[in-house]
Each structure stands twice: as structure tokens, then as C-alpha cells.
Design a protein around this motif. Structure first.
Motif, PDB file in Angstrom:
ATOM      1  N   LYS A 161       0.859  -1.180   0.000  1.00  0.00           N
ATOM      2  CA  LYS A 161       0.000   0.000   0.000  1.00  0.00           C
ATOM      3  C   LYS A 161       0.900   1.235   0.000  1.00  0.00           C
ATOM      4  O   LYS A 161       1.839   1.329   0.784  1.00  0.00           O
ATOM      5  CB  LYS A 161      -0.911   0.003   1.217  1.00  0.00           C
ATOM      6  CG  LYS A 161      -1.920   1.123   1.177  1.00  0.00           C
ATOM      7  CD  LYS A 161      -2.951   0.994   2.270  1.00  0.00           C
ATOM      8  CE  LYS A 161      -3.910   2.162   2.131  1.00  0.00           C
ATOM      9  NZ  LYS A 161      -4.820   2.248   3.239  1.00  0.00           N
ATOM     10  N   VAL A 162       0.581   2.192  -0.886  1.00  0.00           N
ATOM     11  CA  VAL A 162       1.415   3.378  -1.079  1.00  0.00           C
ATOM     12  C   VAL A 162       0.578   4.637  -0.897  1.00  0.00           C
ATOM     13  O   VAL A 162      -0.534   4.732  -1.413  1.00  0.00           O
ATOM     14  CB  VAL A 162       2.055   3.381  -2.490  1.00  0.00           C
ATOM     15  CG1 VAL A 162       2.912   4.622  -2.703  1.00  0.00           C
ATOM     16  CG2 VAL A 162       2.857   2.108  -2.726  1.00  0.00           C
ATOM     17  N   ILE A 163       1.137   5.588  -0.175  1.00  0.00           N
ATOM     18  CA  ILE A 163       0.542   6.917  -0.064  1.00  0.00           C
ATOM     19  C   ILE A 163       1.599   7.928  -0.490  1.00  0.00           C
ATOM     20  O   ILE A 163       2.745   7.858  -0.053  1.00  0.00           O
ATOM     21  CB  ILE A 163       0.057   7.223   1.369  1.00  0.00           C
ATOM     22  CG1 ILE A 163      -1.125   6.315   1.725  1.00  0.00           C
ATOM     23  CG2 ILE A 163      -0.328   8.705   1.518  1.00  0.00           C
ATOM     24  CD1 ILE A 163      -1.628   6.463   3.148  1.00  0.00           C
ATOM     25  N   MET A 164       1.194   8.840  -1.374  1.00  0.00           N
ATOM     26  CA  MET A 164       2.071   9.944  -1.780  1.00  0.00           C
ATOM     27  C   MET A 164       1.406  11.244  -1.345  1.00  0.00           C
ATOM     28  O   MET A 164       0.228  11.455  -1.614  1.00  0.00           O
ATOM     29  CB  MET A 164       2.291   9.957  -3.293  1.00  0.00           C
ATOM     30  CG  MET A 164       3.074  11.171  -3.791  1.00  0.00           C
ATOM     31  SD  MET A 164       3.206  11.220  -5.599  1.00  0.00           S
ATOM     32  CE  MET A 164       4.941  10.837  -5.791  1.00  0.00           C
ATOM     33  N   ILE A 165       2.174  12.077  -0.650  1.00  0.00           N
ATOM     34  CA  ILE A 165       1.713  13.414  -0.288  1.00  0.00           C
ATOM     35  C   ILE A 165       2.609  14.392  -1.030  1.00  0.00           C
ATOM     36  O   ILE A 165       3.837  14.341  -0.888  1.00  0.00           O
ATOM     37  CB  ILE A 165       1.791  13.652   1.233  1.00  0.00           C
ATOM     38  CG1 ILE A 165       0.991  12.579   1.983  1.00  0.00           C
ATOM     39  CG2 ILE A 165       1.276  15.056   1.576  1.00  0.00           C
ATOM     40  CD1 ILE A 165       1.169  12.609   3.491  1.00  0.00           C
ATOM     41  N   GLN A 166       2.010  15.246  -1.834  1.00  0.00           N
ATOM     42  CA  GLN A 166       2.768  16.198  -2.636  1.00  0.00           C
ATOM     43  C   GLN A 166       2.685  17.596  -2.033  1.00  0.00           C
ATOM     44  O   GLN A 166       1.623  18.025  -1.584  1.00  0.00           O
ATOM     45  CB  GLN A 166       2.257  16.220  -4.069  1.00  0.00           C
ATOM     46  CG  GLN A 166       2.502  14.908  -4.794  1.00  0.00           C
ATOM     47  CD  GLN A 166       2.188  14.997  -6.261  1.00  0.00           C
ATOM     48  OE1 GLN A 166       1.088  15.361  -6.650  1.00  0.00           O
ATOM     49  NE2 GLN A 166       3.165  14.665  -7.093  1.00  0.00           N
ATOM     50  N   PHE A 167       3.820  18.275  -2.057  1.00  0.00           N
ATOM     51  CA  PHE A 167       3.931  19.645  -1.567  1.00  0.00           C
ATOM     52  C   PHE A 167       4.473  20.533  -2.677  1.00  0.00           C
ATOM     53  O   PHE A 167       5.240  20.071  -3.525  1.00  0.00           O
ATOM     54  CB  PHE A 167       4.897  19.707  -0.370  1.00  0.00           C
ATOM     55  CG  PHE A 167       4.482  18.868   0.802  1.00  0.00           C
ATOM     56  CD1 PHE A 167       3.574  19.352   1.737  1.00  0.00           C
ATOM     57  CD2 PHE A 167       4.991  17.593   0.978  1.00  0.00           C
ATOM     58  CE1 PHE A 167       3.186  18.585   2.827  1.00  0.00           C
ATOM     59  CE2 PHE A 167       4.614  16.815   2.064  1.00  0.00           C
ATOM     60  CZ  PHE A 167       3.718  17.316   2.987  1.00  0.00           C
ATOM     61  N   LEU A 168       4.109  21.803  -2.669  1.00  0.00           N
ATOM     62  CA  LEU A 168       4.682  22.843  -3.543  1.00  0.00           C
ATOM     63  C   LEU A 168       4.515  22.573  -5.033  1.00  0.00           C
ATOM     64  O   LEU A 168       5.311  23.035  -5.840  1.00  0.00           O
ATOM     65  CB  LEU A 168       6.174  23.035  -3.233  1.00  0.00           C
ATOM     66  CG  LEU A 168       6.552  23.314  -1.783  1.00  0.00           C
ATOM     67  CD1 LEU A 168       8.064  23.383  -1.643  1.00  0.00           C
ATOM     68  CD2 LEU A 168       5.911  24.595  -1.287  1.00  0.00           C
ATOM     69  N   LYS A 169       3.491  21.856  -5.435  1.00  0.00           N
ATOM     70  CA  LYS A 169       3.376  21.438  -6.825  1.00  0.00           C
ATOM     71  C   LYS A 169       2.368  22.212  -7.659  1.00  0.00           C
ATOM     72  O   LYS A 169       2.311  22.019  -8.862  1.00  0.00           O
ATOM     73  CB  LYS A 169       2.995  19.953  -6.895  1.00  0.00           C
ATOM     74  CG  LYS A 169       4.060  19.017  -6.399  1.00  0.00           C
ATOM     75  CD  LYS A 169       5.270  19.090  -7.271  1.00  0.00           C
ATOM     76  CE  LYS A 169       5.929  17.746  -7.393  1.00  0.00           C
ATOM     77  NZ  LYS A 169       7.024  17.766  -8.317  1.00  0.00           N
ATOM     78  N   GLY A 170       1.527  23.027  -7.057  1.00  0.00           N
ATOM     79  CA  GLY A 170       0.469  23.646  -7.843  1.00  0.00           C
ATOM     80  C   GLY A 170      -0.596  22.605  -8.150  1.00  0.00           C
ATOM     81  O   GLY A 170      -0.615  21.532  -7.567  1.00  0.00           O
ATOM     82  N   ASN A 171      -1.490  22.899  -9.078  1.00  0.00           N
ATOM     83  CA  ASN A 171      -2.585  21.980  -9.399  1.00  0.00           C
ATOM     84  C   ASN A 171      -2.152  20.883 -10.356  1.00  0.00           C
ATOM     85  O   ASN A 171      -1.337  21.107 -11.248  1.00  0.00           O
ATOM     86  CB  ASN A 171      -3.750  22.738 -10.042  1.00  0.00           C
ATOM     87  CG  ASN A 171      -4.575  23.475  -9.028  1.00  0.00           C
ATOM     88  OD1 ASN A 171      -4.535  23.178  -7.842  1.00  0.00           O
ATOM     89  ND2 ASN A 171      -5.336  24.447  -9.492  1.00  0.00           N
ATOM     90  N   LEU A 172      -2.751  19.716 -10.188  1.00  0.00           N
ATOM     91  CA  LEU A 172      -2.585  18.632 -11.152  1.00  0.00           C
ATOM     92  C   LEU A 172      -3.544  18.859 -12.304  1.00  0.00           C
ATOM     93  O   LEU A 172      -4.658  19.341 -12.098  1.00  0.00           O
ATOM     94  CB  LEU A 172      -2.978  17.298 -10.508  1.00  0.00           C
ATOM     95  CG  LEU A 172      -1.970  16.539  -9.695  1.00  0.00           C
ATOM     96  CD1 LEU A 172      -2.612  15.278  -9.135  1.00  0.00           C
ATOM     97  CD2 LEU A 172      -0.769  16.179 -10.510  1.00  0.00           C
ATOM     98  N   SER A 173      -3.133  18.486 -13.486  1.00  0.00           N
ATOM     99  CA  SER A 173      -4.075  18.535 -14.602  1.00  0.00           C
ATOM    100  C   SER A 173      -5.139  17.459 -14.370  1.00  0.00           C
ATOM    101  O   SER A 173      -4.892  16.461 -13.693  1.00  0.00           O
ATOM    102  CB  SER A 173      -3.351  18.284 -15.927  1.00  0.00           C
ATOM    103  OG  SER A 173      -2.939  16.933 -16.002  1.00  0.00           O
TER     104      SER A 173
END
Length: 168
Positions: free
Chosen positions: A33-45
Motif C-alpha cells: 500500500k502506497v501513499i504519496m503526499i505532494q507539496f509545492l506542486k500547484g494543481n494537477l491537470s
């Protein structure tokens, strides 16, 4: 149980997030099981967002920031608002680490929030100390502080080299 490790993917080049995502997909193929938390990236398309949803429920990607642009491009007022959202993301990361919600936690651009003075080295060290030794962790960002070397197992440095293939 298998011992987890801490990997850093850093450097000035592009591809750090892609490499981390690839490692996440490999973990999913091994029934992790994988969780990714993204920071400082702006919006995803919308296209990328929909693509990532195909990996659920085994891999989930979270973003807490609300602005549509990269942190560096925001006004001071927007940055202050985003700092609150980033703190929410950090609180979620602490929860994931303490509840052992996943086998692999990817903290994408977490090193950038150290660079932006949103997270101190001491706070980051405390965050790392919450990790159960069976959980793996991937940290990405441009700059990796040498003071944190004792906490990691592997450092991969990404550097893109442009090749001029035009003949004269």
C-alpha cells in the motif's frame, strides 16, 4: 516483517517525482500500500489526476495546497494561506507515519518546504523519527541537507544534461 528504508531523490534536474511515482507503482505490483503526499506542486491537470486514480486503492496521492501555481510564484498573502495548507499536509504525514497506514510513504517535494523555511530541520527530524522501521519512505526535492544523512539509506541525485546533437 521486511525492514523498510528511507530513500532520497534530489537534485536540480527534472524527474524526481516521476522516479518516486515509478517506485510507488513497483511497490503496488508487490501488493504494498502506497501513499504519496505532494507539496509545492500547484494543481494537477485533470488528465494526470484521473490517471493517478487508476492506481487506487493501493496507491493514493494527496495534495493539500489550494493555489493553482507553484509556491515560489505566489503573492505573500497566498503563501501565508498555503503554509496553513502545507501544515495540514504535514499533519496528515504524521498521522500516516504513526498509524502505519501504508507500506511506502512518498513525501514529494518535502525537501522544498525545508528550503522555503516552512519546516525546520528539527521538525523534519522529528517527522522522520515517527517512522516504523518496517515502513519505507521516499523523500524528494532539489536540495538534501547533509545534516539529515544519518536518517537515510540511499540518496539518488537527478541531474539532467542537455546534449547538443546539431552538426555544423
Amino acid at each position: 516483517m521486511e525492514k523498510g528504508n528511507v530513500q532520497v531523490i534530489c537534485g536540480p534536474g527534472f524527474g524526481k517525482t516521476t522516479m518516486a511515482l515509478g517506485k510507488g507503482v513497483v511497490a503496488v505490483t508487490k501488493h504494498k500500500k502506497v501513499i504519496m503526499i505532494q507539496f509545492l506542486k500547484g494543481n494537477l491537470s485533470a488528465e494526470v489526476s484521473e490517471g493517478l486514480k487508476c492506481l487506487e486503492p493501493d496507491m493514493k496521492v494527496f495534495r493539500f495546497e489550494k493555489q493553482g501555481d507553484y509556491f515560489e510564484k505566489l503573492s505573500e498573502e497566498q503563501k501565508n494561506e498555503e503554509k496553513i495548507n502545507i501544515q495540514n499536509g504535514l499533519n496528515f504525514a504524521r498521522k500516516v507515519l504513526t498509524t502505519r497506514e501504508c507500506d511506502l510513504l512518498i513525501l514529494d517535494e518535502i525537501l522544498g518546504i525545508i528550503d522555503q523555511d516552512i519546516l525546520s530541520l528539527e521538525e523534519f527530524e522529528h517527522l522522520l523519527s515517527l517512522r516504523d522501521e518496517e515502513m519505507s519512505l521516499i523523500l524528494t526535492g532539489k536540495n538534501f541537507p547533509e545534516e539529515l544523512t544519518a536518517y537515510v539509506d540511499t540518496i539518488s541525485k537527478i541531474e539532467n544534461v542537455e546534449i547538443d546533437n546539431q552538426s555544423e
